[in-house]
Design a protein around this motif. Structure first.
Motif, short mmCIF file in Angstrom:
data_model
loop_
_atom_site.label_atom_id
_atom_site.label_comp_id
_atom_site.label_asym_id
_atom_site.label_seq_id
_atom_site.Cartn_x
_atom_site.Cartn_y
_atom_site.Cartn_z
N GLU A 315 0.82 -1.21 0.00
CA GLU A 315 0.00 0.00 0.00
C GLU A 315 0.86 1.26 0.00
OE1 GLU A 315 -3.36 0.24 -0.29
OE2 GLU A 315 -3.22 -1.91 -0.71
N ALA A 316 1.98 1.23 0.71
CA ALA A 316 2.89 2.38 0.72
C ALA A 316 3.44 2.63 -0.68
CB ALA A 316 4.02 2.15 1.71
N ILE A 317 3.80 1.56 -1.37
CA ILE A 317 4.31 1.69 -2.73
C ILE A 317 3.24 2.26 -3.66
CG2 ILE A 317 5.13 0.37 -4.74
CD1 ILE A 317 6.49 -1.54 -2.72
N LEU A 318 2.03 1.76 -3.54
CA LEU A 318 0.94 2.24 -4.40
C LEU A 318 0.63 3.72 -4.14
CD1 LEU A 318 -1.48 -0.83 -4.33
CD2 LEU A 318 -0.14 0.00 -6.29
N ARG A 319 0.68 4.13 -2.90
CA ARG A 319 0.43 5.55 -2.59
C ARG A 319 1.52 6.44 -3.20
NH1 ARG A 319 -0.98 3.37 2.52
NH2 ARG A 319 1.06 3.98 3.37
N ALA A 320 2.76 5.94 -3.15
CA ALA A 320 3.85 6.71 -3.75
C ALA A 320 3.68 6.79 -5.26
CB ALA A 320 5.19 6.06 -3.39
N PHE A 321 3.28 5.68 -5.89
CA PHE A 321 3.07 5.68 -7.34
C PHE A 321 1.90 6.58 -7.75
CE2 PHE A 321 5.08 1.19 -7.96
CZ PHE A 321 6.34 1.76 -7.87
N ALA A 322 0.85 6.60 -6.92
CA ALA A 322 -0.35 7.38 -7.26
C ALA A 322 -0.05 8.87 -7.37
CB ALA A 322 -1.43 7.13 -6.21
N GLN A 411 13.56 -3.08 4.56
CA GLN A 411 12.92 -2.85 5.85
C GLN A 411 12.41 -1.41 5.98
OE1 GLN A 411 15.89 -4.09 5.33
NE2 GLN A 411 16.08 -6.09 6.34
N GLU A 412 12.93 -0.49 5.19
CA GLU A 412 12.60 0.92 5.32
C GLU A 412 11.64 1.41 4.23
OE1 GLU A 412 16.14 3.26 5.70
OE2 GLU A 412 17.10 1.81 7.04
N ILE A 413 11.04 0.49 3.51
CA ILE A 413 10.08 0.90 2.47
C ILE A 413 8.89 1.62 3.11
CG2 ILE A 413 8.39 0.08 0.77
CD1 ILE A 413 10.29 -2.13 0.03
N SER A 414 8.62 2.82 2.64
CA SER A 414 7.47 3.59 3.08
C SER A 414 7.10 4.53 1.95
CB SER A 414 7.77 4.38 4.36
OG SER A 414 8.73 5.39 4.09
N GLU A 415 5.92 5.09 2.02
CA GLU A 415 5.50 6.05 1.00
C GLU A 415 6.48 7.21 0.92
OE1 GLU A 415 1.85 9.24 0.18
OE2 GLU A 415 1.64 7.68 1.72
N GLU A 416 6.88 7.73 2.08
CA GLU A 416 7.77 8.89 2.10
C GLU A 416 9.15 8.55 1.54
OE1 GLU A 416 9.76 12.01 5.32
OE2 GLU A 416 8.50 10.35 6.01
N ARG A 417 9.75 7.41 1.97
CA ARG A 417 11.09 7.07 1.52
C ARG A 417 11.12 6.79 0.03
NH1 ARG A 417 15.23 5.10 4.59
NH2 ARG A 417 16.28 5.24 2.57
N ALA A 421 13.06 9.02 -2.90
CA ALA A 421 14.06 8.42 -3.78
C ALA A 421 13.70 8.64 -5.25
CB ALA A 421 14.19 6.93 -3.48
N ILE A 422 12.42 8.44 -5.60
CA ILE A 422 11.99 8.64 -6.99
C ILE A 422 12.19 10.09 -7.42
CG2 ILE A 422 9.99 8.65 -8.53
CD1 ILE A 422 8.91 6.24 -6.96
N ASN A 423 11.78 11.01 -6.58
CA ASN A 423 11.92 12.43 -6.92
C ASN A 423 13.38 12.84 -7.03
OD1 ASN A 423 9.13 12.79 -6.97
ND2 ASN A 423 9.03 13.32 -4.79
N GLN A 424 14.22 12.24 -6.19
CA GLN A 424 15.64 12.56 -6.25
C GLN A 424 16.26 12.10 -7.57
OE1 GLN A 424 17.80 11.49 -2.71
NE2 GLN A 424 19.81 11.61 -3.70
#
Length: 525
Positions: A315-322, A411-417, A421-424
């Motif tokens: 879900e964190a990954i999907l929120r980041a992709f959205a 272990q540190e996968i989250s929407e924010e992280r 990383a993608i934006n960077q």
């Protein structure tokens, strides 16, 4: 003038290759690629199919038989090994939380299960019992030393391929040095520039791996070898040191680190990559062509199943992709992906090499496997790596240090992280620039890797095992190889000499003192 010299040099090389070396006429080759990982087979099959195209008769032990028969190519089917591995590790993502000890011991167990399954498969037992003759054995080296028995059994030279790159498993076969001071262990996220503390860790890791290999793995491999091949036969240790004529490495110094090799260890990394991309399926082509803000490709490789991600990480990954404007192509193995945003497209399998070749791909989110990182660098695509096990940590440490990627710990996968990383990556052109510069230097090779690999295969056949390539170091024991016996002699002999001299002088002095004392006593009396 430079162009003229270049053309002349190329022509001379071509003439030399045709007149001096000459082609090898229709050799009969047995290839052993039993690993249940499709990525390993992709590398191996690139070579075996090329050899078949060159007119050699190739027999391949593998769990991925061809759906359409190929000329000169014969499958020896060992399908079923993947199910056994799933029983051992139902969810490979769980390995991200394992200790180094657990990771190494599980890897050895994985190799032993696959090795035994292959040797005990009815199709392989039938082959061993046959009267077949082969001109060469090509064997993947991945914790399967017992398979060296094929070389002795069929009395043929043996060429080893490592889809993993250089490691203790391959180094010991041909005597390649591996200085612990700047060659990091494959399971560690170190680079070739290690601090003092990291060098301590690297040495301890190398020692532990060696001890575990000799105590936990080799006895098991030796037992399988003894049980599977008929007598008479030499000990497996003898085959490990003397049976292998040459090693092909799925690696290249431009993508990893410069390090020493003996002459019969050859880098052919990326030989599976299509130098001319295959046409994409029409639906995928349209998606890639019609993504105005570009495409992000996300795959955790052929073994790790994204569908097994914990719900909170998914879900964190999907929120980041959205939140992205880009289109995301995700290798997702399930039929449905709950809460999938409109900009995310899922498929159980993507033609990864050809997808990465498309100019609209801006970023590759990967597990950091060697095939994936090699493909991304060939096509000049920056990466975000989520390593889980094995050399994935090493590969992503290289990416981050060099500047073509970022490492995101599982272990540190989250929407924010993930969003950060993608934006960077997308917001800093330097990542793309570095990736393209590495692509340029990787492509700058005198011979394409597949051509080079095929040349060395035929070289070994042509020179009947190429014994002249084998290092004399393989005939030396540990003390001899490292010069410890010589150092001990150089230091020990003088020390012993002066020690004995000292004892002699002291003994003589004590004898004089004793005599003088006795004489004095006599005079007094």
């Amino acid at each position: 003038m430079r162009l003229q010299w270049t053309v002349t040099a190329v022509l001379l090389v071509m003439v030399y290759a045709c007149t001096v070396s000459g082609p090898v006429e229709g050799a009969k080759i047995l290839a052993i690629f039993p690993t249940s990982s499709r990525s390993h087979y992709i590398v191996g099959s690139a070579l075996t199919k090329e050899l078949a195209r060159r007119g050699h008769e190739v027999f391949v032990i593998n769990p991925f038989p061809q759906k359409k028969p190929l000329k000169n190519y014969h499958d020896i089917d060992v399908t079923g090994s993947a199910d056994i591995v799933k029983d051992l590790v139902p969810n490979l993502l769980a390995m991200a939380d394992q200790s180094i000890w657990e990771s190494i011991t599980l890897t050895y167990k994985f190799g032993q299960i696959l090795t035994n399954y292959t040797l005990q498969h009815p199709n392989v037992k039938k082959l061993i019992a046959s009267n077949e003759k082969f001109d060469l054995i090509i064997m993947e080296s991945f914790l399967n030393d017992a398979h060296l028995g094929f070389a002795h059994h069929f009395k043929a030279p043996c060429l080893v391929m490592s889809t993993f790159g250089a490691s203790r498993w391959t180094n010991d076969m041909v005597g390649t040095p591996s200085p612990i001071s700047y060659v990091p262990h494959p399971f560690l996220s170190f680079t070739d520039r290690m601090s003092f503390v990291q060098r301590i860790g690297n040495m301890l890791m190398a020692i532990m791996d060696t001890i575990l290999g000799h105590t936990l793995d080799f006895p098991v491999q030796s037992a399988m070898y003894e049980a599977s091949f008929p007598d008479p036969k030499p000990p497996l240790e003898e085959l490990r040191r003397h049976a292998v004529s040459l090693v092909l490495l799925n690696n290249h110094f431009s993508l990893s680190y410069p390090r020493p090799y003996v002459p019969n260890m050859i880098e052919v990394g990326g030989m599976h990559i299509n130098r001319k991309p295959n046409p994409l399926p029409e639906d995928i082509q349209q998606v890639l062509d019609n993504a105005p803000h570009g495409v992000i490709y996300f795959s955790m490789g052929s073994n790790i199943q994204s569908s097994q991600l914990p719900v909170e990480k998914r879900e964190a990954i999907l929120r980041a992709f959205a939140k992205l404007k880009q289109t995301v192509l995700w290798k997702w193995e399930d039929e449905t992906l709950p809460n999938r945003p409109d900009n995310v497209i899922v498929k159980a399998w993507w033609p990864q090499d050809d997808v990465l070749a498309h100019p609209n791909v801006r970023l590759f989110i990967t597990h950091g496997g060697l095939l994936s990182t090699t493909e991304s660098m060939y096509h000049g695509v920056p990466v975000i790596g989520i390593p889980v096990f094995g050399d994935q940590y090493l590969n992503m440490a290289k990416a981050e240090r060099t500047g073509y990627g970022l490492l995101l710990p599982y272990q540190e996968i989250s929407e924010e992280r993930l969003s950060r990383a993608i934006n960077q990556i997308l917001g800093d052109a330097r990542y793309k620039t570095v990736a393209q510069s590495i692509s340029a230097r990787y492509r700058d090779q005198p011979v394409e890797p597949l051509e080079l690999a095929a040349f060395w295969v035929e070289y070994v056949i042509r020179h009947r095992g190429a014994e002249h390539l084998k290092s004399a170091g393989q005939e030396l024991g540990f003390l001899q190889y490292h010069g410890i016996d010589v150092i001990a002699t150089i230091i020990g002999v003088p020390v012993l000499f002066f020690y004995l001299l000292f004892k002699l002088l002291c003994g003589g002095q004590r004898s004089k003192n004793t005599s003088a004392s006795v004489s004095t006593k006599k005079k007094r009396n």
